[in-house]
Design a protein around this motif. Sequence first.
Motif, PDB file in Angstrom:
ATOM      1  N   ASP A  20      -9.189  13.659  -2.030  1.00 21.11           N
ATOM      2  CA  ASP A  20     -10.429  13.569  -2.884  1.00 21.11           C
ATOM      3  C   ASP A  20     -10.903  12.032  -2.692  1.00 21.11           C
ATOM      4  N   ASP A  24      -8.053   5.114  -2.300  1.00 18.47           N
ATOM      5  CA  ASP A  24      -6.675   5.083  -1.891  1.00 18.47           C
ATOM      6  C   ASP A  24      -6.520   6.140  -0.991  1.00 18.47           C
ATOM      7  N   ASP A  25      -7.377   7.434  -1.154  1.00 15.49           N
ATOM      8  CA  ASP A  25      -7.016   8.398  -0.114  1.00 15.49           C
ATOM      9  C   ASP A  25      -7.604   7.942   1.125  1.00 15.49           C
ATOM     10  N   ASN A  49     -11.682  12.488  -7.447  1.00 13.87           N
ATOM     11  CA  ASN A  49     -12.325  11.504  -7.531  1.00 13.87           C
ATOM     12  C   ASN A  49     -13.892  11.350  -7.539  1.00 13.87           C
ATOM     13  N   HIS A  92     -13.607   4.298  -8.429  1.00 12.28           N
ATOM     14  CA  HIS A  92     -13.944   4.777  -7.087  1.00 12.28           C
ATOM     15  C   HIS A  92     -15.178   4.009  -6.964  1.00 12.28           C
ATOM     16  N   LEU A 135      -2.850  14.650  -1.955  1.00 11.82           N
ATOM     17  CA  LEU A 135      -3.238  13.385  -2.709  1.00 11.82           C
ATOM     18  C   LEU A 135      -4.596  13.327  -3.662  1.00 11.82           C
ATOM     19  N   MET A 161       1.326  13.355  -4.161  1.00 10.24           N
ATOM     20  CA  MET A 161       0.973  12.389  -5.189  1.00 10.24           C
ATOM     21  C   MET A 161       0.561  12.711  -6.347  1.00 10.24           C
ATOM     22  N   ASN A 169      -1.977   7.817 -16.483  1.00 12.60           N
ATOM     23  CA  ASN A 169      -3.165   6.984 -16.391  1.00 12.60           C
ATOM     24  C   ASN A 169      -4.353   7.568 -16.706  1.00 12.60           C
ATOM     25  N   GLU A 175      -0.881  12.072 -15.313  1.00 12.28           N
ATOM     26  CA  GLU A 175      -1.197  11.278 -14.153  1.00 12.28           C
ATOM     27  C   GLU A 175      -2.636  11.977 -13.809  1.00 12.28           C
ATOM     28  N   PHE A 176      -3.703  11.459 -12.974  1.00 12.57           N
ATOM     29  CA  PHE A 176      -5.149  12.146 -12.807  1.00 12.57           C
ATOM     30  C   PHE A 176      -5.011  13.322 -12.145  1.00 12.57           C
ATOM     31  N   ASN A 177      -4.381  13.228 -10.816  1.00 17.16           N
ATOM     32  CA  ASN A 177      -4.213  14.509 -10.085  1.00 17.16           C
ATOM     33  C   ASN A 177      -3.675  15.716 -10.911  1.00 17.16           C
ATOM     34  N   LEU A 204       3.387   8.227 -10.239  1.00 19.45           N
ATOM     35  CA  LEU A 204       2.807   6.727 -10.796  1.00 19.45           C
ATOM     36  C   LEU A 204       4.237   5.783 -10.855  1.00 19.45           C
ATOM     37  N   PHE A 207       3.841   4.515  -7.617  1.00 22.26           N
ATOM     38  CA  PHE A 207       2.496   4.457  -6.661  1.00 22.26           C
ATOM     39  C   PHE A 207       1.681   3.131  -6.719  1.00 22.26           C
ATOM     40  N   ASP A 252      -2.557   6.254  -2.920  1.00 20.29           N
ATOM     41  CA  ASP A 252      -2.208   7.444  -2.006  1.00 20.29           C
ATOM     42  C   ASP A 252      -1.345   7.232  -0.802  1.00 20.29           C
TER      43      ASP A 252
HETATM   44  O1  RIB Z   1      -3.282   8.996 -10.237  1.00 22.68           O
HETATM   45  C1  RIB Z   1      -3.811   8.468  -9.066  1.00 22.68           C
HETATM   46  C2  RIB Z   1      -4.412   9.644  -8.176  1.00 22.68           C
HETATM   47  O2  RIB Z   1      -5.727   9.926  -8.507  1.00 22.68           O
HETATM   48  C3  RIB Z   1      -4.794   9.183  -6.788  1.00 22.68           C
HETATM   49  O3  RIB Z   1      -4.946  10.153  -5.905  1.00 22.68           O
HETATM   50  C4  RIB Z   1      -6.186   8.472  -6.737  1.00 22.68           C
HETATM   51  O4  RIB Z   1      -6.854   8.752  -5.634  1.00 22.68           O
HETATM   52  C5  RIB Z   1      -6.800   9.416  -7.745  1.00 22.68           C
HETATM   53  O5  RIB Z   1      -6.941  10.853  -6.982  1.00 22.68           O
END
Ligand code: RIB
Length: 331
Positions: A20, A24-25, A49, A92, A135, A161, A169, A175-177, A204, A207, A252
């Motif tokens: 996404d 970091d991707d 993202n 981002h 990712l 990831m 986070n 975690e976001f993903n 994380l 990460f 990522d």
């Molecule tokens: O939590 C981190 C993840 O969420 C990473 O993949 C970052 O790119 C966001 O997508």
Amino acid sequence: MGGERAAYWAVVKPLILDVDTGLDDACAILFAAQHPGLDLRAVTCVGGNAPVDDVVRNTLIVLRAAGRDDVLVARGADRPLLEPAMNARHVHGDDGMGDLAWPAPDRAADPRHAVELLRDLLVSAVDDPITLVTLAPMTNIALLLRTHPEVAAGLREIVFMGGSVAVGNATASAEFNVYHDPEAAAIVLDAAAHLGIPVTMYGLDVFYEPVVSRAEAAELVAVGGYSSAELAGRLIAYQCDRFVSETATIGDAGAVCAVADPEGLQCQALPIRVELAGSWSRGRTIVDRRDWSGDIDHDPHGVAPLTVTVGLQVDGPRYAALWRRIVAGDR
Ligand code: RIB
Ligand code: CA
């Protein structure tokens, strides 16, 4: 990791990323596209993202900077299976990749949907299975595994990831993903259990460890010429500015470093589930670290159906140095 896994990792590894893009991707794509031990076949895109069309554009830009316009790119899901689409522009940037005003891509994505491109590549990879590194929210992968379970024969492993043993986070707990599409994460883990697909979690807990300094980023930026090095440096510098810090994580990209250099990640095989129902814990990865059978034998939940290789500690400087070397074009 075991000797067998170490032996496997010592050869050129076929690879697909699901992204996404994302600052970091982008770091991960630059690395995967240029590491001599990785054979990057395709990059599939999903909303996360940033909206999926921004993700496609950003991904094409990054692959061109890496000199890899040969790598297939496909557009996937524009929203999670159940949750509404959300983004992480606050992290981002408005365009999803630091608003760097980099030249627009000059090629289009593959006309196939990401799920169909993944299927086409994986069903023909049975003789040399592919490592899939996710990712992003796992919406594309959940759709793939439920629609085309036959692709399991072409998958060496899924490295995702996402999640965490401890911290969150996106929320205090998640975690976001995984939080972005918890149903997709749960489906992927369920399908992996039933289809016998090995899974590694880069969460994380590791990460944030591989970091690059503002000064190291400036050296990369100085290469100029819209090169991989310059883009890599600008991605790090943007994060240093955004978080008012002298360092920034490669995020990522660490998960891809773990594929190229597995000895830098210390893992343990642990049962894992995804919480779907909790008011404050929805999207949390529940990693079972209990080691006394008496507790487990009396647990009404029983043991999770899938045991995952969970990254617990990482050699951050090792991966950060590897990433800097590869994105600068040093082989
Ligand atoms: O939590 C981190 C993840 O969420 C990473 O993949 C970052 O790119 C966001 O997508
Ligand atoms: Ca991502």
